[in-house]
Scaffold this motif. Structure first.
Motif, PDB file in Angstrom:
ATOM      1  N   ILE A 192       0.816  -1.210   0.000  1.00 36.54           N
ATOM      2  CA  ILE A 192       0.000   0.000   0.000  1.00 36.54           C
ATOM      3  C   ILE A 192       0.852   1.262   0.000  1.00 36.54           C
ATOM      4  O   ILE A 192       0.499   2.275  -0.637  1.00 36.54           O
ATOM      5  CB  ILE A 192      -0.942  -0.004   1.224  1.00 36.54           C
ATOM      6  N   ALA A 193       1.998   1.213   0.663  1.00 35.00           N
ATOM      7  CA  ALA A 193       2.851   2.400   0.830  1.00 35.00           C
ATOM      8  C   ALA A 193       3.183   3.116  -0.479  1.00 35.00           C
ATOM      9  O   ALA A 193       3.157   4.358  -0.521  1.00 35.00           O
ATOM     10  CB  ALA A 193       4.134   2.015   1.568  1.00 35.00           C
ATOM     11  N   PRO A 194       3.485   2.397  -1.585  1.00 34.10           N
ATOM     12  CA  PRO A 194       3.857   3.117  -2.815  1.00 34.10           C
ATOM     13  C   PRO A 194       2.765   4.005  -3.382  1.00 34.10           C
ATOM     14  O   PRO A 194       3.052   4.968  -4.097  1.00 34.10           O
ATOM     15  CB  PRO A 194       4.192   1.973  -3.794  1.00 34.10           C
ATOM     16  N   ALA A 230      -8.266  -1.248   0.986  1.00 29.20           N
ATOM     17  CA  ALA A 230      -7.278  -0.424   0.283  1.00 29.20           C
ATOM     18  C   ALA A 230      -6.411  -1.259  -0.647  1.00 29.20           C
ATOM     19  O   ALA A 230      -6.082  -0.835  -1.764  1.00 29.20           O
ATOM     20  CB  ALA A 230      -6.408   0.311   1.304  1.00 29.20           C
ATOM     21  N   GLY A 231      -6.028  -2.458  -0.212  1.00 26.73           N
ATOM     22  CA  GLY A 231      -5.224  -3.331  -1.059  1.00 26.73           C
ATOM     23  C   GLY A 231      -5.975  -3.809  -2.280  1.00 26.73           C
ATOM     24  O   GLY A 231      -5.402  -3.931  -3.368  1.00 26.73           O
ATOM     25  N   SER A 419      -6.375 -10.173   0.093  1.00 31.66           N
ATOM     26  CA  SER A 419      -5.836  -8.811   0.046  1.00 31.66           C
ATOM     27  C   SER A 419      -4.955  -8.553   1.265  1.00 31.66           C
ATOM     28  O   SER A 419      -4.671  -9.453   2.052  1.00 31.66           O
ATOM     29  CB  SER A 419      -6.969  -7.783  -0.031  1.00 31.66           C
ATOM     30  N   THR A 420      -4.554  -7.310   1.387  1.00 28.72           N
ATOM     31  CA  THR A 420      -3.626  -6.877   2.430  1.00 28.72           C
ATOM     32  C   THR A 420      -4.310  -6.768   3.793  1.00 28.72           C
ATOM     33  O   THR A 420      -5.492  -6.462   3.889  1.00 28.72           O
ATOM     34  CB  THR A 420      -3.040  -5.511   2.061  1.00 28.72           C
ATOM     35  N   LEU A 421      -3.515  -6.966   4.853  1.00 31.66           N
ATOM     36  CA  LEU A 421      -3.962  -6.794   6.228  1.00 31.66           C
ATOM     37  C   LEU A 421      -2.883  -6.042   6.999  1.00 31.66           C
ATOM     38  O   LEU A 421      -1.717  -6.000   6.555  1.00 31.66           O
ATOM     39  CB  LEU A 421      -4.230  -8.158   6.884  1.00 31.66           C
TER      40      LEU A 421
END
Length: 510
Positions: A192-194, A230-231, A419-421
């Motif tokens: 997510i950071a990028p 978000a991911g 997805s992301t967590l």
């Protein structure tokens, strides 16, 4: 944590309270916060409740109402002057009835039924974390398939809407931001950071935006919902983990959920989020929740009427500033075009009672509000997810949200969405909460391709480029008990299960 809230579109007859905000399109383009007034009185030992007070929009009226709030024992938290919404705390048990009699007040009411303490998301079931062993198997399969991301082989949802092919043509523009209005987003996650936009992120809990760096992050790993969403939207194609549907767009986080285990989304927090998103140039908001504490807000109740009015003013303000709002249909498997629905969960911040409501008079917020894109969920076979609510002329579009009963041909054989967590982990969830970010991401791709398209045009494009499977010919019996679990009404162009169809990322970039 998983609140199963249905959602439905407003009928042609718009309630009077909703029409109060029709003039928003002619307002100046900035909402302003006014310093809180000093309170002069509180009732000893009375509970301190939160209220929204909705007024006429002229400066004289707002100032007059603020004085009346002060006199009635209210403390102003924030004033959104351009939409005429004032967030107030008061321990005066007669504050609501008193302030509703004040000249210039159009609606006012409590936003909760329990005292202020010193989420109402639309995912179905608990998160399933991805194990190290399964991650290794998936990475091997991804490499063999030529996928760019190690876990992509388990993302059946990407090829289901052509997102894998779309990314090779146009992954989305960095000038387009999707705000995740949710429980918080872990922007430190390497996927997510990028693509994270800190300047368009905030914590709106309580009704006033806090832009302190990191304020938008989840308070703990149990607040995972927003990071997963978000991911799904914008996880970068960077050789790490998963890929988002629009891996080139920006994503921001606006926290609206209470930081405790309830994770409730109160109206004043959501009002703040819509206004903040609009004033910070957000093109699309993702709303995978319903506004607490009422499953449905009935217009004959003054408190619930005020909630509808306040949130609608804020989301219409966002629309008029160019923001498209996308929201989940809910996980009750309800026909939202029916004459009556049973609400056994409201209010969810105190003691719930069972009531039967007419969804034409009692509104799901924000999903029934004008101009909001309503999303249903499908699984890998493109059948409606067993939990997804539906309804002809209610659902706008559908998207993959997962369904554990529909098994994909993937390494994990998991029909949910991967997805992301938080804390650099990954996991599976299912729900209309997961379908909604797919639609928000496709809308972001459309905005990248058509940068001058406004909210109404983006919604029209989502519908025009969707693929509609049509109503199933066989009875919809997901558990195999011989009884139809839902009835699809409509034709191939538009129907109750899919609206105008399942969104298509590849068409969006072409």
């Amino acid at each position: 944590m998983a609140h199963l809230r249905p959602r439905r579109r407003l009928a042609l007859a718009v309630p009077v309270v909703l029409s109060l905000t029709a003039s928003l399109g002619f307002l100046p383009s900035a909402a302003s916060a006014v310093p809180a007034a000093e309170t002069t009185a509180q009732t000893a030992d009375a509970p301190n409740l939160a209220y929204v007070v909705n007024t006429r929009l002229d400066h004289w009226t707002i100032n007059s109402v603020k004085k009346a709030i002060n006199a009635a024992g209210g403390t102003i938290v924030v004033t959104y002057e351009k939409i005429g919404v004032i967030v107030v705390h008061s321990a005066n048990p007669d504050f609501g009835p008193t302030i509703r009699k004040v000249h210039g007040v159009q609606s006012a009411g409590a936003t909760r039924t329990a005292p202020l303490s010193p989420a109402s998301t639309t995912d179905e079931g608990a998160v399933q974390y991805l194990s190290k062993d399964q991650a290794a198997k998936t990475a091997k399969a991804s490499a063999a398939a030529g996928d760019t991301e190690p876990l992509e082989a388990d993302q059946w949802d990407l090829p289901a809407i052509g997102a894998d092919k779309a990314a090779k043509i146009n992954p989305g523009s960095k000038s387009v931001t999707v705000a995740v209005i949710d429980v918080g987003v872990d922007d430190t996650h390497p996927d997510i950071a990028p693509n994270f936009s800190a300047s368009q992120s905030a914590n709106c809990v309580g009704g006033k935006a806090d832009t302190t760096y990191g304020s938008w992050r989840p308070v703990d790993s149990a607040h995972y919902h927003g990071t997963h969403v978000a991911g799904e939207i914008a996880a970068a194609r960077n050789g790490i983990g998963v890929a988002g549907v629009a891996p080139g767009v920006k994503v921001s986080g606006i926290t609206v959920a209470e930081p405790d285990s309830t994770q409730l989304f109160y109206p004043e927090s959501v009002v703040c989020a819509f206004v903040f998103a609009a004033d910070h140039g957000v093109e699309i908001t993702n709303n995978s929740y319903y506004v607490d504490p009422w499953l449905y807000n009935c217009m004959d109740d003054p408190d619930q009427r005020a909630i509808v009015d306040a949130v609608n003013r804020a989301q219409l303000y966002a629309q008029h500033k160019g923001t498209l709002n996308v929201a989940a249909a809910g996980n009750s498997n309800d026909d939202l075009d029916s004459d009556a629905l049973v609400d056994a969960s409201s209010p969810d911040d105190s003691t719930a009672t069972t009531r039967t409501v007419d969804p034409h008079e009692c509104f799901d917020v924000p999903t029934q509000l004008p101009g909001v894109v309503t999303v249903s969920s499908v699984g890998v076979t493109k059948a409606k997810s067993y939990f997804s609510s539906y309804g002809k002329n209610v659902i706008d579009v559908a998207a993959p949200g997962g369904d554990a009963r529909q098994i994909p041909d993937t390494p994990s054989k998991n029909g949910r969405i991967l997805s992301t967590l938080p804390n650099n982990t990954y996991g599976y969830l299912q729900g209309t909460s997961m379908a909604t970010p797919h639609v928000a991401a496709v809308a972001a791709l459309l905005k990248s391709t058509h940068p001058h398209a406004g909210p109404a045009q983006l919604q029209a494009l989502l519908k025009a480029e969707a693929d509609n499977p049509g109503c199933p010919t066989d009875p919809y019996d997901t558990n195999g008990d011989g009884v139809a679990d839902a009835t699809c009404v409509g034709g191939k162009r538009v129907n109750g299960f899919y609206g105008f169809g399942i969104v298509n990322a590849l068409r969006a970039v072409k």
